[in-house]
Motif scaffolding. Structure first.
Motif, PDB file in Angstrom:
ATOM      1  N   THR A   9      72.872  45.960 174.989  1.00  0.00           N
ATOM      2  CA  THR A   9      72.847  46.733 173.935  1.00  0.00           C
ATOM      3  C   THR A   9      73.784  46.418 172.980  1.00  0.00           C
ATOM      4  O   THR A   9      74.629  46.257 173.331  1.00  0.00           O
ATOM      5  CB  THR A   9      72.669  48.239 174.482  1.00  0.00           C
ATOM      6  N   THR A  10      73.327  46.820 171.470  1.00  0.00           N
ATOM      7  CA  THR A  10      74.033  46.166 170.750  1.00  0.00           C
ATOM      8  C   THR A  10      74.346  47.783 170.054  1.00  0.00           C
ATOM      9  O   THR A  10      73.876  48.506 169.692  1.00  0.00           O
ATOM     10  CB  THR A  10      73.852  45.592 169.639  1.00  0.00           C
ATOM     11  N   ARG A  11      75.987  48.126 169.501  1.00  0.00           N
ATOM     12  CA  ARG A  11      75.813  49.239 168.934  1.00  0.00           C
ATOM     13  C   ARG A  11      76.280  49.104 167.876  1.00  0.00           C
ATOM     14  O   ARG A  11      77.665  48.363 167.144  1.00  0.00           O
ATOM     15  CB  ARG A  11      76.515  50.748 170.030  1.00  0.00           C
ATOM     16  N   LYS A  13      77.426  50.283 163.659  1.00  0.00           N
ATOM     17  CA  LYS A  13      77.788  51.756 162.812  1.00  0.00           C
ATOM     18  C   LYS A  13      77.645  50.750 161.777  1.00  0.00           C
ATOM     19  O   LYS A  13      78.423  50.061 161.117  1.00  0.00           O
ATOM     20  CB  LYS A  13      79.254  52.653 162.952  1.00  0.00           C
ATOM     21  N   GLY A  45      68.823  55.391 166.920  1.00  0.00           N
ATOM     22  CA  GLY A  45      69.187  55.405 165.910  1.00  0.00           C
ATOM     23  C   GLY A  45      69.502  57.121 165.502  1.00  0.00           C
ATOM     24  O   GLY A  45      68.917  57.490 165.586  1.00  0.00           O
ATOM     25  N   LEU A  57      73.776  54.745 163.048  1.00  0.00           N
ATOM     26  CA  LEU A  57      74.754  53.973 163.786  1.00  0.00           C
ATOM     27  C   LEU A  57      73.231  53.668 164.726  1.00  0.00           C
ATOM     28  O   LEU A  57      72.291  54.753 164.858  1.00  0.00           O
ATOM     29  CB  LEU A  57      75.467  55.927 164.967  1.00  0.00           C
ATOM     30  N   GLU A  59      71.719  51.895 167.794  1.00  0.00           N
ATOM     31  CA  GLU A  59      72.155  50.970 169.953  1.00  0.00           C
ATOM     32  C   GLU A  59      70.571  50.509 169.533  1.00  0.00           C
ATOM     33  O   GLU A  59      69.147  51.063 169.225  1.00  0.00           O
ATOM     34  CB  GLU A  59      72.190  52.342 170.260  1.00  0.00           C
ATOM     35  N   ILE A  65      69.057  44.683 167.042  1.00  0.00           N
ATOM     36  CA  ILE A  65      69.801  44.779 166.030  1.00  0.00           C
ATOM     37  C   ILE A  65      70.378  44.458 164.741  1.00  0.00           C
ATOM     38  O   ILE A  65      70.185  44.571 164.306  1.00  0.00           O
ATOM     39  CB  ILE A  65      70.549  45.600 166.885  1.00  0.00           C
ATOM     40  N   ARG A  86      80.713  47.446 165.739  1.00  0.00           N
ATOM     41  CA  ARG A  86      79.779  46.796 166.369  1.00  0.00           C
ATOM     42  C   ARG A  86      80.335  46.168 167.493  1.00  0.00           C
ATOM     43  O   ARG A  86      81.755  44.871 167.913  1.00  0.00           O
ATOM     44  CB  ARG A  86      79.814  44.569 165.320  1.00  0.00           C
ATOM     45  N   SER A  87      79.659  46.538 168.849  1.00  0.00           N
ATOM     46  CA  SER A  87      80.303  46.878 170.015  1.00  0.00           C
ATOM     47  C   SER A  87      78.893  45.706 170.788  1.00  0.00           C
ATOM     48  O   SER A  87      77.707  46.487 170.736  1.00  0.00           O
ATOM     49  CB  SER A  87      80.608  47.815 170.733  1.00  0.00           C
ATOM     50  N   PRO A  93      71.647  52.786 175.737  1.00  0.00           N
ATOM     51  CA  PRO A  93      71.912  53.449 175.117  1.00  0.00           C
ATOM     52  C   PRO A  93      72.342  54.879 174.811  1.00  0.00           C
ATOM     53  O   PRO A  93      71.935  55.679 175.719  1.00  0.00           O
ATOM     54  CB  PRO A  93      70.807  53.705 173.667  1.00  0.00           C
ATOM     55  N   THR A  94      73.150  55.265 174.072  1.00  0.00           N
ATOM     56  CA  THR A  94      73.464  56.947 174.093  1.00  0.00           C
ATOM     57  C   THR A  94      72.440  57.555 173.500  1.00  0.00           C
ATOM     58  O   THR A  94      72.491  59.248 174.047  1.00  0.00           O
ATOM     59  CB  THR A  94      75.200  57.057 173.588  1.00  0.00           C
TER      60      THR A  94
END
Length: 122
Positions: A9-11, A13, A45, A57, A59, A65, A86-87, A93-94
């Protein structure tokens, strides 16, 4: 891919400025298209916007992504795009359940970029 066949998973913002004011109908179109496309790509998102700015945001699966980020960066409705985070990780995903949630960012008497920054810092 993460261990066990899970998708990484990539997050992401970002903050950007709008090139022109969008009507409510245009924003609704952006949201509806995002919800449809994000659901198909397993992206979650939140889109926060004000009169002059966007904050988003996102995810989801890294490949999806990165493809979306490339489209965002070439979208003529934005300028001054700033990648804030970018993490990458193996966590779920939250924002699950939000294909694209919208939030209007309005803080009376505060310019739009500062308003978004103030909301992010709170």
């Amino acid at each position: 891919m993460a261990a066990g066949g899970d998708v990484t998973t990539t997050r992401l913002k970002y903050l950007s400025r709008k090139r022109a004011k969008l009507t409510d109908a245009e924003l609704l179109g952006v949201l509806e298209t995002s919800q449809r496309n994000n659901t198909a790509a397993s992206i979650c998102g939140v889109l926060m916007y004000s009169e002059h700015s966007f904050f988003q945001l996102l995810e989801g699966p890294t490949e999806a992504i990165e493809a979306l980020w490339s489209r965002i960066c070439s979208d003529g409705r934005h300028h001054s795009i700033q990648l804030l985070e970018r993490s990458v990780g193996d966590q779920a995903p939250t924002l699950q359940g939000f294909a694209m949630q919208e939030l209007r960012a309005t803080v009376p008497g505060v310019p739009s970029l500062e308003a978004i920054g103030a909301l992010l810092d709170s």
